[in-house]
Design a protein around this motif. Structure first.
Motif, PDB file in Angstrom:
ATOM      1  N   HIS A 169       0.817  -1.217   0.000  1.00  0.00           N
ATOM      2  CA  HIS A 169       0.000   0.000   0.000  1.00  0.00           C
ATOM      3  C   HIS A 169       0.847   1.262   0.000  1.00  0.00           C
ATOM      4  O   HIS A 169       0.553   2.222  -0.708  1.00  0.00           O
ATOM      5  N   ARG A 170       1.883   1.294   0.833  1.00  0.00           N
ATOM      6  CA  ARG A 170       2.658   2.543   0.913  1.00  0.00           C
ATOM      7  C   ARG A 170       3.332   2.828  -0.440  1.00  0.00           C
ATOM      8  O   ARG A 170       3.442   3.989  -0.851  1.00  0.00           O
ATOM      9  N   LEU A 171       3.765   1.759  -1.124  1.00  0.00           N
ATOM     10  CA  LEU A 171       4.330   1.968  -2.462  1.00  0.00           C
ATOM     11  C   LEU A 171       3.250   2.464  -3.429  1.00  0.00           C
ATOM     12  O   LEU A 171       3.457   3.418  -4.184  1.00  0.00           O
ATOM     13  N   ALA A 172       2.101   1.808  -3.398  1.00  0.00           N
ATOM     14  CA  ALA A 172       1.027   2.166  -4.324  1.00  0.00           C
ATOM     15  C   ALA A 172       0.523   3.577  -4.058  1.00  0.00           C
ATOM     16  O   ALA A 172       0.215   4.335  -4.974  1.00  0.00           O
ATOM     17  N   ASN A 173       0.480   3.929  -2.797  1.00  0.00           N
ATOM     18  CA  ASN A 173      -0.041   5.247  -2.425  1.00  0.00           C
ATOM     19  C   ASN A 173       0.854   6.365  -2.953  1.00  0.00           C
ATOM     20  O   ASN A 173       0.374   7.383  -3.473  1.00  0.00           O
ATOM     21  N   VAL A 174       2.170   6.178  -2.859  1.00  0.00           N
ATOM     22  CA  VAL A 174       3.089   7.188  -3.406  1.00  0.00           C
ATOM     23  C   VAL A 174       2.898   7.295  -4.928  1.00  0.00           C
ATOM     24  O   VAL A 174       2.822   8.392  -5.490  1.00  0.00           O
ATOM     25  N   LEU A 175       2.791   6.154  -5.596  1.00  0.00           N
ATOM     26  CA  LEU A 175       2.601   6.177  -7.050  1.00  0.00           C
ATOM     27  C   LEU A 175       1.282   6.842  -7.427  1.00  0.00           C
ATOM     28  O   LEU A 175       1.205   7.579  -8.411  1.00  0.00           O
ATOM     29  N   HIS A 176       0.257   6.597  -6.630  1.00  0.00           N
ATOM     30  CA  HIS A 176      -1.031   7.235  -6.890  1.00  0.00           C
ATOM     31  C   HIS A 176      -0.911   8.755  -6.784  1.00  0.00           C
ATOM     32  O   HIS A 176      -1.358   9.499  -7.657  1.00  0.00           O
ATOM     33  N   LYS A 177      -0.265   9.202  -5.706  1.00  0.00           N
ATOM     34  CA  LYS A 177      -0.131  10.653  -5.497  1.00  0.00           C
ATOM     35  C   LYS A 177       0.695  11.305  -6.594  1.00  0.00           C
ATOM     36  O   LYS A 177       0.460  12.451  -6.979  1.00  0.00           O
ATOM     37  N   LEU A 178       1.693  10.581  -7.091  1.00  0.00           N
ATOM     38  CA  LEU A 178       2.575  11.161  -8.107  1.00  0.00           C
ATOM     39  C   LEU A 178       1.952  11.140  -9.494  1.00  0.00           C
ATOM     40  O   LEU A 178       2.527  11.668 -10.443  1.00  0.00           O
ATOM     41  N   GLY A 179       0.811  10.485  -9.635  1.00  0.00           N
ATOM     42  CA  GLY A 179       0.129  10.553 -10.924  1.00  0.00           C
ATOM     43  C   GLY A 179       0.177   9.299 -11.766  1.00  0.00           C
ATOM     44  O   GLY A 179       0.086   9.370 -12.991  1.00  0.00           O
ATOM     45  N   ALA A 180       0.296   8.132 -11.118  1.00  0.00           N
ATOM     46  CA  ALA A 180       0.262   6.870 -11.864  1.00  0.00           C
ATOM     47  C   ALA A 180      -0.835   5.982 -11.269  1.00  0.00           C
ATOM     48  O   ALA A 180      -0.573   4.926 -10.705  1.00  0.00           O
ATOM     49  N   PRO A 181      -2.091   6.413 -11.426  1.00  0.00           N
ATOM     50  CA  PRO A 181      -3.157   5.743 -10.678  1.00  0.00           C
ATOM     51  C   PRO A 181      -3.419   4.303 -11.106  1.00  0.00           C
ATOM     52  O   PRO A 181      -3.759   3.466 -10.270  1.00  0.00           O
ATOM     53  N   GLU A 194      -2.552 -11.720  -3.038  1.00  0.00           N
ATOM     54  CA  GLU A 194      -1.641 -12.492  -2.199  1.00  0.00           C
ATOM     55  C   GLU A 194      -1.978 -12.458  -0.730  1.00  0.00           C
ATOM     56  O   GLU A 194      -1.597 -13.356   0.026  1.00  0.00           O
ATOM     57  N   THR A 195      -2.652 -11.407  -0.297  1.00  0.00           N
ATOM     58  CA  THR A 195      -2.872 -11.252   1.140  1.00  0.00           C
ATOM     59  C   THR A 195      -4.337 -11.342   1.531  1.00  0.00           C
ATOM     60  O   THR A 195      -4.647 -11.511   2.705  1.00  0.00           O
ATOM     61  N   GLY A 196      -5.231 -11.205   0.591  1.00  0.00           N
ATOM     62  CA  GLY A 196      -6.646 -11.145   0.933  1.00  0.00           C
ATOM     63  C   GLY A 196      -7.057  -9.799   1.525  1.00  0.00           C
ATOM     64  O   GLY A 196      -8.177  -9.643   1.996  1.00  0.00           O
ATOM     65  N   ILE A 197      -6.137  -8.848   1.512  1.00  0.00           N
ATOM     66  CA  ILE A 197      -6.412  -7.514   2.070  1.00  0.00           C
ATOM     67  C   ILE A 197      -6.524  -6.530   0.918  1.00  0.00           C
ATOM     68  O   ILE A 197      -5.639  -6.441   0.081  1.00  0.00           O
ATOM     69  N   ASP A 198      -7.606  -5.764   0.888  1.00  0.00           N
ATOM     70  CA  ASP A 198      -7.946  -4.927  -0.254  1.00  0.00           C
ATOM     71  C   ASP A 198      -7.939  -3.463   0.176  1.00  0.00           C
ATOM     72  O   ASP A 198      -8.886  -2.984   0.786  1.00  0.00           O
ATOM     73  N   ILE A 199      -6.847  -2.769  -0.109  1.00  0.00           N
ATOM     74  CA  ILE A 199      -6.729  -1.352   0.271  1.00  0.00           C
ATOM     75  C   ILE A 199      -6.651  -0.526  -1.004  1.00  0.00           C
ATOM     76  O   ILE A 199      -5.745  -0.721  -1.823  1.00  0.00           O
ATOM     77  N   HIS A 200      -7.549   0.434  -1.167  1.00  0.00           N
ATOM     78  CA  HIS A 200      -7.474   1.296  -2.346  1.00  0.00           C
ATOM     79  C   HIS A 200      -6.230   2.171  -2.237  1.00  0.00           C
ATOM     80  O   HIS A 200      -5.961   2.722  -1.172  1.00  0.00           O
ATOM     81  N   PRO A 201      -5.474   2.310  -3.335  1.00  0.00           N
ATOM     82  CA  PRO A 201      -4.203   3.053  -3.223  1.00  0.00           C
ATOM     83  C   PRO A 201      -4.375   4.507  -2.792  1.00  0.00           C
ATOM     84  O   PRO A 201      -3.428   5.132  -2.324  1.00  0.00           O
ATOM     85  N   GLN A 202      -5.568   5.044  -2.944  1.00  0.00           N
ATOM     86  CA  GLN A 202      -5.765   6.451  -2.561  1.00  0.00           C
ATOM     87  C   GLN A 202      -6.005   6.607  -1.061  1.00  0.00           C
ATOM     88  O   GLN A 202      -5.919   7.722  -0.535  1.00  0.00           O
ATOM     89  N   ALA A 203      -6.330   5.517  -0.374  1.00  0.00           N
ATOM     90  CA  ALA A 203      -6.613   5.621   1.068  1.00  0.00           C
ATOM     91  C   ALA A 203      -5.395   6.193   1.788  1.00  0.00           C
ATOM     92  O   ALA A 203      -4.261   5.825   1.483  1.00  0.00           O
ATOM     93  N   GLN A 204      -5.646   7.099   2.754  1.00  0.00           N
ATOM     94  CA  GLN A 204      -4.547   7.705   3.509  1.00  0.00           C
ATOM     95  C   GLN A 204      -4.367   6.987   4.835  1.00  0.00           C
ATOM     96  O   GLN A 204      -5.301   6.921   5.623  1.00  0.00           O
ATOM     97  N   ILE A 205      -3.181   6.489   5.083  1.00  0.00           N
ATOM     98  CA  ILE A 205      -2.947   5.692   6.277  1.00  0.00           C
ATOM     99  C   ILE A 205      -1.743   6.241   7.026  1.00  0.00           C
ATOM    100  O   ILE A 205      -0.651   6.364   6.464  1.00  0.00           O
ATOM    101  N   GLY A 206      -1.917   6.540   8.318  1.00  0.00           N
ATOM    102  CA  GLY A 206      -0.852   7.130   9.123  1.00  0.00           C
ATOM    103  C   GLY A 206       0.166   6.109   9.588  1.00  0.00           C
ATOM    104  O   GLY A 206       0.115   4.925   9.233  1.00  0.00           O
ATOM    105  N   GLN A 207       1.085   6.570  10.410  1.00  0.00           N
ATOM    106  CA  GLN A 207       2.201   5.722  10.819  1.00  0.00           C
ATOM    107  C   GLN A 207       1.785   4.654  11.826  1.00  0.00           C
ATOM    108  O   GLN A 207       0.769   4.757  12.488  1.00  0.00           O
ATOM    109  N   ARG A 208       2.673   3.659  11.931  1.00  0.00           N
ATOM    110  CA  ARG A 208       2.496   2.561  12.895  1.00  0.00           C
ATOM    111  C   ARG A 208       1.125   1.903  12.738  1.00  0.00           C
ATOM    112  O   ARG A 208       0.371   1.738  13.690  1.00  0.00           O
TER     113      ARG A 208
END
Lengths: 311, 311, 311, 311, 311, 311
Positions: A169-181, A194-208
């Motif tokens: 997600h953190r990789l996808a989120n940076v790419l989304h913000k930079l303009g590669a949606p 691979e994980t069964g976890i579905d996070i939209h790349p635009q979702a904002q997620i804080g630390q820890r």
């Protein structure tokens, strides 16, 4: 009614004697070009490739965590060569995928050629990697401290689906913000598979951030999650309803998912829907169905199920 | 609040002109070695490799069920050569992974070199394979008999995620008991990624165990499951709360998951939490949320949901 | 009780000094041939191969959607060669898998050799592909229109697990109907592993079907789904109970899963069980547990959970 | 006489009904362990692997000439990472091969463990690579200048068998000198298979060496070649006769091949045999058969063949 | 003298304690960029890749002779898809290699971008393939008729090095003529490595050409060979001497190899040197050394060797 | 004359504007099916595959010499499983190649189906492997003893082209005798490509045979070689002339190559032609051209070349 109609096309084909290969190829061409054309603006277009992105993902994981996801036999003397080479290969490949993504932008919105834009995006992305690794190391620490079954950080990093999902997600989120949606979305799709976890790349997620077990977790496009948040399996942070425009079409991209403030814990199976706020430090119990904001410090549990002893 | 702070590190990097590769490599080294060091006891260490374990898993599946997971063209004349060769390759590779696992043990706890310990563990593991195959054949029979949709044992063995998950688990559980906990955990992680079923390798599971559909099932570290138990998708056998020590750190490894006695059936979506006992022969209905022990023979269902016809 | 017995076989093996490889191979042979024989009618039989079917699946995806799942550098001039070649390779390989499937049929039920039957099945299958592509294009359109987060059809086709699952299903369903049930089931198993969505190949699903997010969805063998139906993650369309025959064996194949009529929406986590009918145009809310038929136009929601603020 | 005897063993086996696999395996074991044992000192021993050395060779070629034999997309920014990473992988792999080579040394000749010796050899080898690249660049220049058909140095480096053979040789020669004779010999064997040029790794070859076309060239173990020497195809620098010891065994390693001084040219098909000296600046014509030393500046040609016009 | 000087650079490095990897990498960079720079016009340049050309060669062989060099299971129905797909992949890849070749042309010699030129060259090349296949079929027939050991055309096509060499040559020759000389040369180098036959791509060779056995044959750049010519192993058609310009540099590309007219046979080991003409219908015997033109119909043999019975 | 005509077909195609892919595919089909049809008896036929035979060869080498050509980590405990598994895979694959070979036999020559014949051939072949390994071990010993440069048998077995060629030949020769001539020929072709040594599979070669260096050696179809024979590079045992039948076609298969009796040594570059006999114990010197029989014990050398000192 649809159920009773027997998909006439399929039936008919099955009853015909037999197709030969040339007919099938021609039929597929007809479908592609005439009856069921799904091409964007009509031409064949190079699309980002899921298979290529899986390799790029492997390279980025290896560059971020070389002793965990890299090659064996690394030493202090050789590790930087490994990281540099792996990065240069992965970023070159990513460049091509980002370039293809940019072909989806509306024509004429910029004078910069796609190649140049892609290069700029990938350089920005690369520049953020050390910082991003820091965030991931803190996520890892949060997971290790938050799960009594975790016996080492290596275990968490290599074997926990929640940890692997947050790296994606953190990789996808940076790419989304930079303009590669689209590239970002494909990366999220690979993670989900691979994980069964579905996070939209635009979702904002804080630390820890920590997802334990994780399978079945869904985090929607406009969700905002603070720091030190912990989720368990099957938690949904979803939309309650969609806004339609005057033509009955869904309005795309409107804020419609929850805001989860810092230090919230949400237990397995809880469903939190709509643009509501879960106040900081709250605890949402397992299987809770929540569609209203709750103030900071709330402890919400489902009232005891009425269980019946049927016999 | 964390949400509003804009992760300054990331921002700053993005605003800088552009990083070049050498800066990124140096940044990652700084992160690895100084700011966000996650290495166990500080040195580069060879870690068990997820990719290597996937190959070993393939080999063990093939050795246990050569006509289902082995190579084509096996005959009565050739099958033992196939099994023997496949096993010898897989066990040799496993040996190396177990050796790496042992590097995580606290130093000085034994005089035996890691190589020798690993060899002993792998020989014990190999010796248990015939017996383990017997248990899996009974799990298979239980699945075939327990699902009206199953039309052959081959179908169950090849296509049922629940069956594949239990094969992974029984292998991982033996490795865990023999002293290779990280290898066991990685094997469980591989299983989770492919089946959506998350079973901690330490969980104890009796004979003739069947998980139908299975996606979303979570079985925690200290769970104990008897014989003839059947689970459906999305069942959680989890912990209710964690014990903290005087420093607020979680106590690792304490019994905190349910005991499920023989002949219990737990339907889809049920959540069973804490060190409670579900008595033998009980049935737990779908979506039930259970945090208290129930006596043998209980039939627990969620009371009818109050459904509303909103329109 | 099973839990307390310590699986004596395993214990004993572990206590014996050490096994050597020849003993393990002999033990596995004994298990395969005597104590835990699971072979169908006793001989080694060539089984459909999961790995072979994954490649065939890749080929079929590429033939159906060559610019999304095919190779790069396709042009209008070359695309038909690509499609024709990919199809001919995939269909030849499928032929062999179908032939192996037919070996499971009861002996003597037909005079046609398995090779000929397989060829006929695969030709029928191929003939339906253009029509099937049309249905998938409409599913794709439904997904694009039904999700406000979807920004292009390429995104849906490449990254949505729900879309990938329905492609797998429509292929598996045709193979099931044409008489290759084990191959169909393996294809469904491959889909489940990658998407977390478990659809039995026999389930009947109408046009313009969309599963959003999708992880954890289970659709049973005898389910019938109309047109324009939309499901969210964790929805189960399952059986409530199984019929046993006079010997206590489960009766295989009886209708036992729901009928979902046209234009129904079922939200995340809803569980619909038994041979009930959800009338056309109904909406089933999240987490609803439904075991009775509802008339057309129903809007069923779980009554507000009683939430407690524990603190 | 051997020709008339019909290899009775082979005949007999062919006449016997048929062997089954177990018999063949047992027969091979008997041959390996009893009747035709070829193992060095009797035990199974890890041998240097031809396949492993081919990969190492690829890595070394890539490290020495990254734009010619490395990967595409190298830039000034990334090339050192590529070289460093490729080298570290190749040298690690070489280390293992050298270690296996050292097992052939007579036991007890040193107290240093083979691992340490191998590491020392490989470090020395690595240290010589920059210097060795310089020599190869001069060989390359000599080839470019010496062949009127050569249109660029890239052509020579990529397509000339003579150039590829000298790269292999200079690498093998350093390894031979440092004490890894079997690894060196395997490298020479790999070169021979690809180029048709057979140079013993112990042969000493001076700077600016060029073999044109090259196929069929043989350069023996104790040959010494000066600077600026040029050979054409089918040239042999061989031994004339072998010395036998008192038991009739060949004396190994004695000087028995020619010394070719600086600036000599030897044309196609010439055969130069025995420990003779070809004086500096000499030219040896095509097909010449030379078994005596010639002084500096000689121009030796075969006298005109007596050709007959048979018709 | 070069032999006695001990390559001081190498010695010195070997005597120094040990190099570490960073030093080696730096040393190689210094060699590449300063002391032994071999780059064309100084920059890193993408070069045609030998490995890429081996794949392209495989594709072209398969497209020309699909049942001999293509994939199994081809039928009349599928063969054109195979040929079309294989060609389109190979030609696309060839396009890139030709583009790189064109970067070696002197700058400014044309306004057409390299991409466009490469595309034009590859289209011309493709257009000639059917005609070229016809020539190869006649070469094949000549070989089959000319060798009493040949028992089928399949044997010749698959197993004869001479046949494989002529396929490579005819492809390389077309590429050379169309303006891709380095690509052509690499193809010839690949052929030489596999067959031991070294034919310069510029050599002109007429129809129905056959080389029997072939190993060691060398045919120079400006050789011209008529129709129905047959060569045996170790035949050289070479240059006698090179012309130097006023600076002592070799003049590149001058006619300096033989002209062999129609219906000539040249037996094993014959060496034909210089711009001489072997008249039509001549026979050149084994081991003949020929440096003067011979009229049509000549039968040249080496006069009987004077053999001595040494004992 | 052929040289002056400019291959009109090729020219014309090159002058035409440009071909598109469909034209090329159609042109190739026309060439295959009409103008230059080379198919045996007209239909597409499955041919033995060179690539498949390379893998089979690897397997047979590994089964014969498992510590030299097999996989690493073999032990006394595992080696038979490796040999048995490798053999069973290779023989199964060989079976298919032999079956394809048999399709070339004239129709109606036997009632046994090709499958059965192939199985019988492969079983016979397998039964001879232990005996064949014995012969190879003696060849190996002969090589080790016959070359003063050989320092271990491992070196000879792994690195000597002559040794590799004789292994290929003995395998090919058995296959030829058992009735798989095309497979045998392909194996010989593979050997020639890797070693530069060209031995026809039908040539009869006695025990303890050694070819030193070997590149360029040619041994013809009907050659017969006794025991203890040693050859050097570039030796030809060839035919002098071919017999034509009344139609001017070459008579296939007639004895036309030399008989070399026991204990003969033939030095580099010697050419021995025609059905002559070289008597036992003879020595044939380098570059000798021999077309007449010589009695036992002969020592034949080329009379001293008349060398001229041109300057």
């Amino acid at each position: 009614m649809g159920i009773n109609e027997q998909k006439p096309g399929l039936q008919q084909a099955a009853q015909s004697t037999v197709a030969d290969l040339a007919d099938v190829v021609a039929g597929l061409r007809l479908s592609r070009e005439v009856t069921h054309k799904i091409r964007h603006r009509g031409q064949i277009r190079e699309l980002p490739s899921r298979a290529a992105l899986e390799k790029i993902r492997d390279g980025l994981f290896a560059a971020l965590f070389p002793s965990h996801y890299g090659c064996p036999d690394l030493t202090d003397e050789t590790i930087d060569y490994f990281v540099g080479h792996t990065l240069s290969q992965s970023l070159t490949a990513l460049n091509e995928q980002v370039r293809r993504d940019l072909l989806f932008l509306p024509p004429g919105h910029t004078d910069t050629p796609a190649e140049e834009q892609a290069t700029a995006i990938v350089r920005d992305f690369a520049a953020q990697l050390p910082c991003l690794r820091g965030m991931l190391a803190e996520d890892l620490m949060a997971a290790y401290q938050g799960d009594p079954a975790a016996s080492s950080m290596a275990e968490v990093l290599l074997a926990y689906p929640g940890m692997r999902a947050i790296i994606h997600h953190r990789l996808a989120n940076v790419l989304h913000k930079l303009g590669a949606p689209l590239v970002a979305r494909l990366l999220a799709g690979i993670s989900q598979a691979e994980t069964g976890i579905d996070i939209h790349p635009q979702a904002q997620i804080g630390q820890r951030f920590f997802i334990d077990h994780g399978t079945g977790v869904v985090i929607g496009q406009t969700a905002i999650i603070g720091e030190n948040v912990r989720l368990y399996q099957h938690v949904t942070l979803g939309a309650k309803r969609f806004t339609e425009d005057e033509n009955g079409m869904l309005v795309k991209g409107e804020p419609r998912h929850p805001i989860i403030e810092d230090n919230v814990v949400i237990y397995a199976g809880a469903t939190v829907l709509g643009r509501i706020t879960v106040g900081r430090g709250s605890t949402i119990g397992g299987n809770v169905w929540l569609t209203q904001s709750v103030p900071p410090g709330s402890i919400i549990t489902q009232a005891q199920s009425r269980l019946s002893n049927e016999a």
